[in-house]
Write an enzyme that holds these catalytic residues in place. Sequence first.
Site, PDB file in Angstrom:
ATOM      1  N   GLU A  35       0.833  -1.207   0.000  1.00  0.00           N
ATOM      2  CA  GLU A  35       0.000   0.000   0.000  1.00  0.00           C
ATOM      3  C   GLU A  35       0.866   1.255   0.000  1.00  0.00           C
ATOM      4  O   GLU A  35       0.529   2.256  -0.613  1.00  0.00           O
ATOM      5  CB  GLU A  35      -0.964  -0.012   1.194  1.00  0.00           C
ATOM      6  CG  GLU A  35      -2.087  -1.043   1.066  1.00  0.00           C
ATOM      7  CD  GLU A  35      -1.633  -2.475   1.319  1.00  0.00           C
ATOM      8  OE1 GLU A  35      -0.539  -2.666   1.887  1.00  0.00           O
ATOM      9  OE2 GLU A  35      -2.375  -3.405   0.952  1.00  0.00           O
ATOM     10  N   HIS A  80     -11.444  -6.423   7.923  1.00  0.00           N
ATOM     11  CA  HIS A  80     -12.176  -6.157   6.680  1.00  0.00           C
ATOM     12  C   HIS A  80     -13.454  -5.363   6.951  1.00  0.00           C
ATOM     13  O   HIS A  80     -14.404  -5.444   6.183  1.00  0.00           O
ATOM     14  CB  HIS A  80     -12.538  -7.462   5.967  1.00  0.00           C
ATOM     15  CG  HIS A  80     -11.354  -8.292   5.579  1.00  0.00           C
ATOM     16  ND1 HIS A  80     -10.653  -9.043   6.484  1.00  0.00           N
ATOM     17  CD2 HIS A  80     -10.735  -8.462   4.388  1.00  0.00           C
ATOM     18  CE1 HIS A  80      -9.655  -9.656   5.861  1.00  0.00           C
ATOM     19  NE2 HIS A  80      -9.675  -9.314   4.595  1.00  0.00           N
TER      20      HIS A  80
END
Lengths: 337, 410
Positions: A60, A129
């Site tokens: 990321e 998540h």
Amino acid sequence: MTRMTMIEAIRDAHAVAMEADDDVIVMGEDVGFFGGVFRCTAGLQQRFGVDRCFDTPISELGIVGTAVGMAAYGLKPVVEIQFADYMYPGYDQIVSEAARLRYRSAGEFTCPMVVRMPTGGGIYGAQTHSQSPEALFTHVAGLKTVVPSNPADAKGLLLAAIAEPDPVIFLEPKRLYNGPYDGHHDRPSVPWSKHPDGEVGNGHCITPLGKARVMREGTQATLLTYGTMVHVALAAVEEAGVDVEVIDLRTLLPLDLDAIVASVNKTGRCVVLHEATLTSGFGAELAAQVQAECFYHLEAPVLRVAGWDTPYPHAQEWDYFPGPDRVRRAIETVMED
Amino acid sequence: MPEERAPHLNVPAPGIRPGGEPDFTHVSIPAAGEVDRPAPDTPPEEMRDLAFTIIRVLNRKGEAVGPWAPEVAPEMLLQGLRDMVKLRTYDARMMTAQRQGKTSFYMQHLGEEAISCAFQRALRKGDMNFPTYRQAGLLIAAGYPLVNMMNQVYSNDADPVRGRQLPVFYSSKQHGFFSISGNLATQYPQAVGWAMAAAIKREKKLAAAWIGDGSTAESDFHGALVFASTYKPPVILNIVNNQWAISTFQGIARGGAGTFAARGHGFGIPALRVDGNDYLAVYAAAQWATERARADLGPTIIEFVTYRTGGHSTSDDPSAYRPKEEGLAWPLGDPILRLKAHLIALGVWSEDRHTQAEAEIKAEVVAAQKEAEAIGTLHTGRRPSPRDMFEDVFAEMPPHLVRQRHEVGY
């Protein structure tokens, strides 16, 4: 107009922007050949070529860091972080770099980029998540933060975000990808094809940033919310039988304070609702603004309904999620005073 | 089978601390001219040895020797010498200015002048450096006005970045110098991204990333190398190994494994290790790497081996963690003295001309300083307005910032 899911609307916004401007490029984990784990970029590589939509290594910080360099060069990167929960390795590049580049170079280098990330719970994703990290972005000078609640806005706001000259964080409530969700996990879900906001305009139709939307007009209280919770709020209001005005903020920063103040001054009561953890959440900012701007119109303390201050659990998802029952109780409480 | 035992924590430490005798016998230094120069399109796996040696051109007699000796006109080298003297003179003036309270902070280049001054000469207009705080020679060699640099250091009303950045955090797009961040290593993936953009646009430009030995430990360094190895954009990944990360010797970032240059091998990126105090070697390595980038052969890593003769910054006192005489013992010498000796050996320079050049450059620096100080310093004269504080957060000021600016009274 075309009937679309939020996924299709996001995909369509990408395609419209990429068609209009060769400098718009898309990258992220699994976004290229496969089209993204949620399919939001499906078909873009096939249509626009591997130079304009491609897969990245699982890094990321690499995704955001290289996007900063691309944006400084003159491209308009639209990058996907696979889940908002995975954003943290890229957070330094967002906070210390993307958000400050224009400022620290006095406008010489700028960073027009969009960082998209699926956010929120309701899908049994547990703590890695399901997070809603919007307050980690609204707290940062130099970032705009957007959270759509339906396909039409997802397309319109994403096109507006891509047109922005500065970095925009685009949080997509993943529980809404395929249909509105009112928090009643034990009832069948409704698809966007059966919802009026599943009607999405064709071509380049923009929803401007910084403009809230009144989802339901009301006179007795104001409910400020965004993302998945818009639909939970609407359900809870019907169940409470109170005439509550529900406002979908759509953009958290810049905030449509005028819309908030007009509504709260009219109703005199306010409930703030979000899925993210309570303490230091964006709701605290909303409550502070409301008390400062509307103090003499308030007939009750501003109430906050939010996720508990725990990590997002798995088995206890519906105990954690601020569903319609908790929202209804808050409406009843704010009406008591 | 080795004997089992409880694990111990390995904390690397430099051999010598304050009070000790400086010792660099462990630094293996090949003779100038000894290292082969493979063609820039040689497959990476065939030139791995270049990451474990030191490419050197200038020998002890001041001669440029070996396959890396670049073909350069003496005029360019004379300019290079002037650039380095200018940088050193500028540093000395600004160090003093900081001590006089004219600014809050300064970072000098003492001993490292050759790296940024020579590297810039291999770049073209349109290329972009992503520097750290110790590459101001890139600006000087690119012809950036000294007075602009001083205005930035003083954060005065003519500061190009409007008083928003720490001293020495310059920015000049026109001179191929990306805005500096104080968060170490963040510029590394950005340089790779900038080069990826050039590749996406098929435009003949390259990026040069800069990092120090200590910051190679940041994940940004490794992320940048992953992306560089994947997309093979035109980027040069420079590592300035000046032996010290504030008080931490380079062994803490590197551990026992090879060299910083050799980090590139795991990524299949060709890597050079170069004498950073040798203007000609720096230029030759930069040229080799730019040839690779301009031929679409992808990224190159260059480790410049040098020594940070001064403190990390004006806030640092190196005598607390290393012998005071260590800089004098550094075996690669002083970059200015070495290039000067070469130019004298070539017969195009002399001690007298050098003394004269030093005086001219000092006069130039002093004149620029007077010009900057006539505008203002951190605490005196004309300074950026508080109004400026609210500009450039966004392209267009949103309502909440307008309200806050009004609250300050502007």
